[in-house]
Design a protein around this motif. Structure first.
Motif, short mmCIF file in Angstrom:
data_model
loop_
_atom_site.label_atom_id
_atom_site.label_comp_id
_atom_site.label_asym_id
_atom_site.label_seq_id
_atom_site.Cartn_x
_atom_site.Cartn_y
_atom_site.Cartn_z
N SER A 33 0.86 -1.19 0.00
CA SER A 33 0.00 0.00 0.00
C SER A 33 0.88 1.23 0.00
O SER A 33 2.00 1.21 0.53
CB SER A 33 -0.89 0.04 1.24
N TYR A 35 1.01 5.50 0.82
CA TYR A 35 0.40 6.60 1.55
C TYR A 35 1.19 7.87 1.30
O TYR A 35 2.40 7.84 1.10
CB TYR A 35 0.39 6.32 3.06
N PHE A 45 -4.29 7.51 2.32
CA PHE A 45 -4.15 6.31 1.51
C PHE A 45 -4.20 6.65 0.02
O PHE A 45 -5.10 7.38 -0.43
CB PHE A 45 -5.29 5.35 1.87
N ASN A 56 -7.63 -1.45 -4.29
CA ASN A 56 -8.20 -0.36 -3.51
C ASN A 56 -7.51 0.93 -3.92
O ASN A 56 -6.30 0.93 -4.19
CB ASN A 56 -7.97 -0.60 -2.01
N ALA A 99 -9.19 -12.33 2.60
CA ALA A 99 -10.26 -12.29 3.60
C ALA A 99 -10.37 -10.95 4.29
O ALA A 99 -11.44 -10.59 4.78
CB ALA A 99 -10.04 -13.39 4.64
N GLY A 100 -9.30 -10.21 4.37
CA GLY A 100 -9.40 -8.95 5.09
C GLY A 100 -8.05 -8.34 5.39
O GLY A 100 -7.06 -8.61 4.71
N VAL A 101 -8.01 -7.57 6.45
CA VAL A 101 -6.82 -6.78 6.76
C VAL A 101 -5.78 -7.63 7.49
O VAL A 101 -6.11 -8.46 8.33
CB VAL A 101 -7.21 -5.59 7.66
N TYR B 32 -10.95 -3.34 12.47
CA TYR B 32 -9.54 -3.60 12.73
C TYR B 32 -8.88 -2.27 13.01
O TYR B 32 -9.07 -1.30 12.27
CB TYR B 32 -8.90 -4.29 11.52
N SER B 93 -9.52 0.18 9.88
CA SER B 93 -9.79 -0.46 8.60
C SER B 93 -11.00 -1.36 8.78
O SER B 93 -11.47 -1.57 9.90
CB SER B 93 -8.58 -1.28 8.14
N ARG B 94 -11.52 -1.85 7.68
CA ARG B 94 -12.69 -2.72 7.78
C ARG B 94 -12.57 -3.86 6.79
O ARG B 94 -11.91 -3.71 5.75
CB ARG B 94 -13.98 -1.94 7.54
N SER B 95 -13.15 -4.96 7.12
CA SER B 95 -13.18 -6.11 6.23
C SER B 95 -13.80 -5.68 4.91
O SER B 95 -14.82 -4.99 4.88
CB SER B 95 -14.02 -7.24 6.83
N GLY B 97 -12.27 -3.71 3.05
CA GLY B 97 -11.40 -2.59 2.72
C GLY B 97 -9.97 -3.04 2.58
O GLY B 97 -9.09 -2.22 2.35
N LYS B 100 -6.55 -0.97 3.34
CA LYS B 100 -6.70 0.48 3.34
C LYS B 100 -6.87 0.94 4.78
O LYS B 100 -7.84 0.58 5.44
CB LYS B 100 -7.93 0.88 2.52
N LEU B 101 -5.90 1.70 5.25
CA LEU B 101 -5.93 2.22 6.60
C LEU B 101 -6.32 3.69 6.57
O LEU B 101 -5.78 4.46 5.78
CB LEU B 101 -4.56 2.06 7.26
#
Lengths: 115, 113
Positions: A33, A35, A45, A56, A99-101, B32, B93-95, B97, B100-101
């Motif tokens: 990512s 920033y 971001f 994203n 799945a996610g972060v 998160y 952040s969110r699931s 996403g 992306k913070l």
């Protein structure tokens, strides 16, 4: 284990020029990512790449673009530089997941000054 | 080194005291949260994270508390040391996403001997 490596550390460019910044993530990490950090706007971001695909994007103009290579290294490009693009550009490396972060680790950043 | 932010709120503490840094997050869908420490001229350094299914998580000398009802996050640093002086950021952040913070504005912690 080596950390996130960003090159160059410092850069001075003239308005109207374009610039390319590089980021090598932590070995085994597939997500990168980007920033932008400025005193006025804080950390914002730009975009994220995972397995060579942008998944994203933040609210930046099209002059800001990026890509990721098969070895997970990433580059970001800024075209037609403006004075307001002067900032610290940070790259964050994550293991990445569909799945996610996952935990993100930052590099030292590239300090870009536009004159 | 370069200053991270010129007009950040500052928390001043005495060496050895406990520090509490607060953060209000914006999105109730965020699940998160991470705290970062940034020293002058360096990139943010990961401190501790917490997911929304937890209220509290402890690390070495640090504790993060999450209150989802009021969308509030805090970082507690025990026995604060001069080396803790830095700017501290919370990020959410969110699931869905992915990575992306969304960062808060930051708080400068100044530790005095």
């Amino acid at each position: 284990k080596a950390g996130v490596t960003q090159t160059p550390r410092y850069l001075i460019k003239t308005r109207g020029q374009q610039v390319t910044l590089s980021c090598s993530p932590i070995s085994g990490h597939r997500s990168v990512s980007w920033y932008q950090q400025t005193p006025g706007q804080g950390l914002q971001f730009l975009f994220e790449y995972f397995s060579e695909t942008q998944r994203n994007k933040g609210n930046f103009p099209g002059r800001f673009s990026g890509r990721q290579f098969s070895n997970s290294r990433s580059e970001m490009n800024v075209s037609t530089l403006e004075l307001g693009d002067s900032a610290l550009y940070l790259c964050a490396s994550s293991f990445g997941s569909t799945a996610g972060v996952t935990e993100a680790f930052f590099g030292q950043g590239t300090r870009l000054t536009v004159v | 080194g370069e200053s991270v932010g010129l007009h950040l709120p500052t928390l001043s503490v005495q060496e050895g005291d406990n520090s509490i840094i607060n953060c209000a997050y914006s999105n109730s869908a965020s699940d998160y949260f991470i705290w970062y420490k940034q020293e002058s001229g360096k990139g943010p350094q990961f401190i501790i994270d917490i997911r929304s299914n937890m209220d509290k998580r402890q690390g070495q000398r640090v504790t993060v508390l999450l209150n989802k009802t009021v969308k509030h996050l805090s970082l507690q640093i025990a026995a604060t040391q001069p080396g803790d002086s830095a700017v501290y950021f919370c990020a959410e952040s969110r699931s869905g996403g992915y990575n992306k913070l969304i960062f808060g504005a930051g708080t400068r912690l100044a530790v005095h001997p």
